[in-house]
Write a protein that holds these residues in place. Structure first.
Motif, PDB file in Angstrom:
ATOM      1  N   GLY A 271     -19.788  17.836  43.280  1.00 23.18           N
ATOM      2  CA  GLY A 271     -19.672  17.562  41.849  1.00 23.18           C
ATOM      3  C   GLY A 271     -18.627  18.398  41.134  1.00 23.18           C
ATOM      4  O   GLY A 271     -18.670  18.536  39.899  1.00 23.18           O
ATOM      5  N   ALA A 272     -17.666  18.940  41.891  1.00 25.71           N
ATOM      6  CA  ALA A 272     -16.680  19.857  41.293  1.00 25.71           C
ATOM      7  C   ALA A 272     -15.956  19.240  40.101  1.00 25.71           C
ATOM      8  O   ALA A 272     -15.685  19.907  39.106  1.00 25.71           O
ATOM      9  N   GLN A 273     -15.615  17.940  40.184  1.00 22.15           N
ATOM     10  CA  GLN A 273     -14.890  17.287  39.101  1.00 22.15           C
ATOM     11  C   GLN A 273     -15.808  16.494  38.173  1.00 22.15           C
ATOM     12  O   GLN A 273     -15.342  15.863  37.230  1.00 22.15           O
ATOM     13  N   ALA A 274     -17.100  16.510  38.465  1.00 25.44           N
ATOM     14  CA  ALA A 274     -18.045  15.724  37.651  1.00 25.44           C
ATOM     15  C   ALA A 274     -18.790  16.609  36.657  1.00 25.44           C
ATOM     16  O   ALA A 274     -18.852  16.312  35.454  1.00 25.44           O
ATOM     17  N   VAL A 275     -19.329  17.737  37.124  1.00 24.95           N
ATOM     18  CA  VAL A 275     -20.136  18.602  36.240  1.00 24.95           C
ATOM     19  C   VAL A 275     -19.368  19.009  34.983  1.00 24.95           C
ATOM     20  O   VAL A 275     -19.930  19.027  33.890  1.00 24.95           O
ATOM     21  N   PRO A 276     -18.050  19.277  35.082  1.00 23.56           N
ATOM     22  CA  PRO A 276     -17.322  19.690  33.863  1.00 23.56           C
ATOM     23  C   PRO A 276     -17.030  18.549  32.898  1.00 23.56           C
ATOM     24  O   PRO A 276     -16.706  18.775  31.736  1.00 23.56           O
ATOM     25  N   THR A 277     -17.138  17.302  33.399  1.00 25.42           N
ATOM     26  CA  THR A 277     -16.500  16.212  32.647  1.00 25.42           C
ATOM     27  C   THR A 277     -17.431  15.100  32.188  1.00 25.42           C
ATOM     28  O   THR A 277     -16.996  14.157  31.554  1.00 25.42           O
ATOM     29  N   ARG A 278     -18.733  15.181  32.512  1.00 25.17           N
ATOM     30  CA  ARG A 278     -19.637  14.081  32.153  1.00 25.17           C
ATOM     31  C   ARG A 278     -21.073  14.578  32.264  1.00 25.17           C
ATOM     32  O   ARG A 278     -21.342  15.551  32.973  1.00 25.17           O
ATOM     33  N   PRO A 279     -22.016  13.853  31.676  1.00 25.24           N
ATOM     34  CA  PRO A 279     -23.417  14.233  31.881  1.00 25.24           C
ATOM     35  C   PRO A 279     -23.780  14.045  33.361  1.00 25.24           C
ATOM     36  O   PRO A 279     -23.459  13.005  33.933  1.00 25.24           O
ATOM     37  N   VAL A 280     -24.379  15.069  33.969  1.00 21.92           N
ATOM     38  CA  VAL A 280     -24.810  14.959  35.371  1.00 21.92           C
ATOM     39  C   VAL A 280     -26.317  15.159  35.413  1.00 21.92           C
ATOM     40  O   VAL A 280     -26.833  16.115  34.828  1.00 21.92           O
TER      41      VAL A 280
ATOM     42  N   ASN B  62     -19.430  13.028  24.960  1.00 18.60           N
ATOM     43  CA  ASN B  62     -18.190  13.060  24.157  1.00 18.60           C
ATOM     44  C   ASN B  62     -17.016  13.489  25.032  1.00 18.60           C
ATOM     45  O   ASN B  62     -15.900  12.971  24.910  1.00 18.60           O
ATOM     46  N   ILE B  63     -17.269  14.437  25.942  1.00 18.58           N
ATOM     47  CA  ILE B  63     -16.224  14.920  26.850  1.00 18.58           C
ATOM     48  C   ILE B  63     -15.805  13.796  27.790  1.00 18.58           C
ATOM     49  O   ILE B  63     -14.621  13.538  27.999  1.00 18.58           O
ATOM     50  N   ARG B  64     -16.824  13.085  28.337  1.00 17.33           N
ATOM     51  CA  ARG B  64     -16.493  11.992  29.261  1.00 17.33           C
ATOM     52  C   ARG B  64     -15.605  10.952  28.587  1.00 17.33           C
ATOM     53  O   ARG B  64     -14.601  10.512  29.131  1.00 17.33           O
ATOM     54  N   LYS B  65     -15.967  10.602  27.344  1.00 11.00           N
ATOM     55  CA  LYS B  65     -15.202   9.578  26.602  1.00 11.00           C
ATOM     56  C   LYS B  65     -13.786  10.076  26.322  1.00 11.00           C
ATOM     57  O   LYS B  65     -12.813   9.341  26.490  1.00 11.00           O
ATOM     58  N   HIS B  66     -13.671  11.349  25.926  1.00 16.34           N
ATOM     59  CA  HIS B  66     -12.353  11.920  25.640  1.00 16.34           C
ATOM     60  C   HIS B  66     -11.471  11.849  26.880  1.00 16.34           C
ATOM     61  O   HIS B  66     -10.307  11.428  26.824  1.00 16.34           O
ATOM     62  N   GLU B  67     -12.025  12.196  28.015  1.00 11.67           N
ATOM     63  CA  GLU B  67     -11.280  12.174  29.291  1.00 11.67           C
ATOM     64  C   GLU B  67     -10.889  10.752  29.655  1.00 11.67           C
ATOM     65  O   GLU B  67      -9.764  10.491  30.090  1.00 11.67           O
ATOM     66  N   GLN B  68     -11.833   9.826  29.468  1.00 16.81           N
ATOM     67  CA  GLN B  68     -11.544   8.431  29.822  1.00 16.81           C
ATOM     68  C   GLN B  68     -10.408   7.899  28.951  1.00 16.81           C
ATOM     69  O   GLN B  68      -9.482   7.231  29.446  1.00 16.81           O
ATOM     70  N   GLU B  69     -10.426   8.259  27.666  1.00 15.39           N
ATOM     71  CA  GLU B  69      -9.368   7.783  26.747  1.00 15.39           C
ATOM     72  C   GLU B  69      -8.007   8.372  27.103  1.00 15.39           C
ATOM     73  O   GLU B  69      -7.002   7.672  27.140  1.00 15.39           O
ATOM     74  N   LEU B  70      -7.986   9.663  27.438  1.00 10.26           N
ATOM     75  CA  LEU B  70      -6.700  10.288  27.800  1.00 10.26           C
ATOM     76  C   LEU B  70      -6.184   9.708  29.109  1.00 10.26           C
ATOM     77  O   LEU B  70      -4.982   9.427  29.246  1.00 10.26           O
ATOM     78  N   ALA B  71      -7.084   9.474  30.070  1.00  3.49           N
ATOM     79  CA  ALA B  71      -6.665   8.911  31.351  1.00  3.49           C
ATOM     80  C   ALA B  71      -6.119   7.500  31.131  1.00  3.49           C
ATOM     81  O   ALA B  71      -5.094   7.110  31.715  1.00  3.49           O
ATOM     82  N   GLU B  72      -6.779   6.764  30.235  1.00  4.32           N
ATOM     83  CA  GLU B  72      -6.346   5.393  29.915  1.00  4.32           C
ATOM     84  C   GLU B  72      -4.948   5.426  29.301  1.00  4.32           C
ATOM     85  O   GLU B  72      -4.043   4.687  29.712  1.00  4.32           O
ATOM     86  N   TYR B  73      -4.740   6.368  28.369  1.00  7.51           N
ATOM     87  CA  TYR B  73      -3.435   6.466  27.695  1.00  7.51           C
ATOM     88  C   TYR B  73      -2.354   6.858  28.692  1.00  7.51           C
ATOM     89  O   TYR B  73      -1.273   6.265  28.733  1.00  7.51           O
TER      90      TYR B  73
END
Ligand SMILES: Cc1ncc(COP(=O)(O)O)c(CNc2co[nH]c2=O)c1O
Length: 411
Positions: free
Chosen positions: A204-213, A303-314
């Motif tokens: 979960g190295a890239q999951a715990v920081p970036t989304r609800p786990v 909120n963090i997950r959504k922010h990351e998804q939006e930046l990745a999308e952009y």
């Protein structure tokens, strides 16, 4: 949920004001390697070493009791952060994700795996998981099979169902790929593992920081993460394990604090999680990692997950404007985490990253500790931009402009 107030968040991270090279404003886009650290986490170290530094495990004096309570409660906090209802008994602090995986591979794998047994991994595993399970399987005579990644960077779940069979003892799967950005269906993999009486270890190295786990919703038997990737310090990570499994498993490291009774003939083990924490632990780091969990929860993991998804999308959309850029991994959406790996035709990723660096844009170039995956992609290396709570669309525009500079230079 609410959008992140990025400008306010950036005030917590003084390093983001850095000017580097020819006095150019830093654009930090290497968060999948390590995230930056907010003042709130940095301050833990000053408070600890100025106020209550002592060795833990309930020494008789005040300082040791204060340090012990803070360190023990940090375990409860991280257990809560990943949804472990067993609290500290299901949360072992290690050095990092790599050590968490090695702990189980040695303490469980070496004792339980043998010829005829199978370990099933994914083709997108990080070396921390891939090399570890590969070598333990080699030493025990077990075999390793890899779940195929299809052309759009997702796991072939039909292939997973084929590979995970009655001989399978362990499934190792990355929750969010640090190379493709793919968010894997780890709960489905857990079900396949448990249907075949196998364990599942989720990286979960890239999951715990970036989304609800929620490790219990996933039904993971083991789940690993690192403090330095979740706005916390280096040197400390977490290993979640189901209590009943940790009770049965042999210790990984022997020594002080992990014992209850020692005679010249034999020893008995301490209660969980201390049975797996030999010697003097990383006390301030563990307390600081709990502070990082508080900091992220304050922002809101969704909120963090959504922010990351939006930046990745952009970033994905801007990079897709050019036909000389190849992007790896799934199209933007809930299946892609906050990173984009790509290559610019005729420019080696290392050259690209070093030109980015001339514009003070910090990205990573290389194999991202997923060499077999890069072999499968047919490239030696890739460039990777990865985002976090303090990044903005404007910073992605700077990245795109810097790629333009590289294109000019190499054309
Ligand atoms: C998916 C994944 N697993 C395990 C690890 C190992 O974490 P550690 O034990 O804290 O080092 C990393 C670190 N990934 C990266 C480290 O630097 N660039 C990266 O992509 C990772 O991304």
């Amino acid at each position: 949920s609410a959008p992140l107030d990025v400008e306010r968040i950036r005030e917590d991270f003084p390093i983001l004001q850095r000017r580097v090279g020819d006095d150019v404003q830093l654009v930090y886009l290497d968060n999948a390697a390590t995230t930056q650290t907010p003042n709130q986490v940095i301050d833990v170290f000053g408070d600890y070493y100025r106020g209550y530094n002592a060795n833990v495990h309930r020494g008789i004096h005040h300082l040791s009791q204060e340090a012990s309570i803070a360190y023990e409660e940090a375990h409860d906090r991280l257990a809560e952060f990943v949804g472990a209802s067993g609290g500290r008994e299901e949360m072992i602090f290690t050095k990092n994700t790599t050590e968490s995986i090695n702990l189980v591979a040695y303490a469980w794998g070496l004792n339980e795996l043998g010829p005829g047994d199978r370990v099933v991994l994914t083709e997108m595993e990080h070396h921390a998981s891939l090399v570890t399970w590969q070598q333990i399987a080699k030493r025990t005579g077990a075999d390793v099979e890899y779940i195929r990644v299809d052309e759009d960077g997702r796991l072939d779940m039909d292939h997973a169902a084929e590979l995970i069979d009655e001989d399978t003892q362990m499934v190792g799967a990355v929750h969010v790929s640090n190379t493709l950005g793919t968010v894997n269906p780890v709960a489905d993999l857990a079900e396949l593992a448990h249907d075949n009486d196998a364990y599942i270890f989720v990286d979960g190295a890239q999951a715990v920081p970036t989304r609800p786990v929620d490790v219990e919703a996933i039904d993971a038997d083991f789940y690993a993460f690192s403090g330095h990737k979740m706005a916390g310090p280096t040197g400390v990570g977490g290993l979640y394990g189901k209590k009943e499994i940790l009770e049965d498993m042999e210790p990984f490291l022997y020594g002080g604090d992990m014992i209850t009774k020692v005679t010249y003939e034999d020893s008995t083990w301490n209660e969980l999680p201390w049975k797996y924490e030999a010697g003097t632990p990383l006390i301030a780091e563990g307390i600081a990692m709990a502070e990082a969990a508080d900091y992220l929860d304050e922002l809101g993991m969704e909120n963090i997950r959504k922010h990351e998804q939006e930046l990745a999308e952009y970033a994905y959309d801007r990079l897709s404007e050019f036909d000389d850029i190849e992007i790896y991994g799934p199209e933007p959406g809930p299946d892609r985490g906050g990173l984009v790996s790509f290559n610019l035709d005729s420019v080696h990723a290392h050259d690209l990253a070093s030109i980015m660096n001339d514009s003070a844009v910090a990205i990573r170039a290389g194999d991202h500790c997923t060499q077999p995956l890069h072999d499968k992609l047919g490239v030696a290396a890739s460039a990777r931009a990865s985002f976090y709570v303090y990044n903005t669309r404007e910073e992605i525009d700077v990245l795109i402009d810097a790629i333009d500079d590289a294109r000019e230079l190499f054309s």
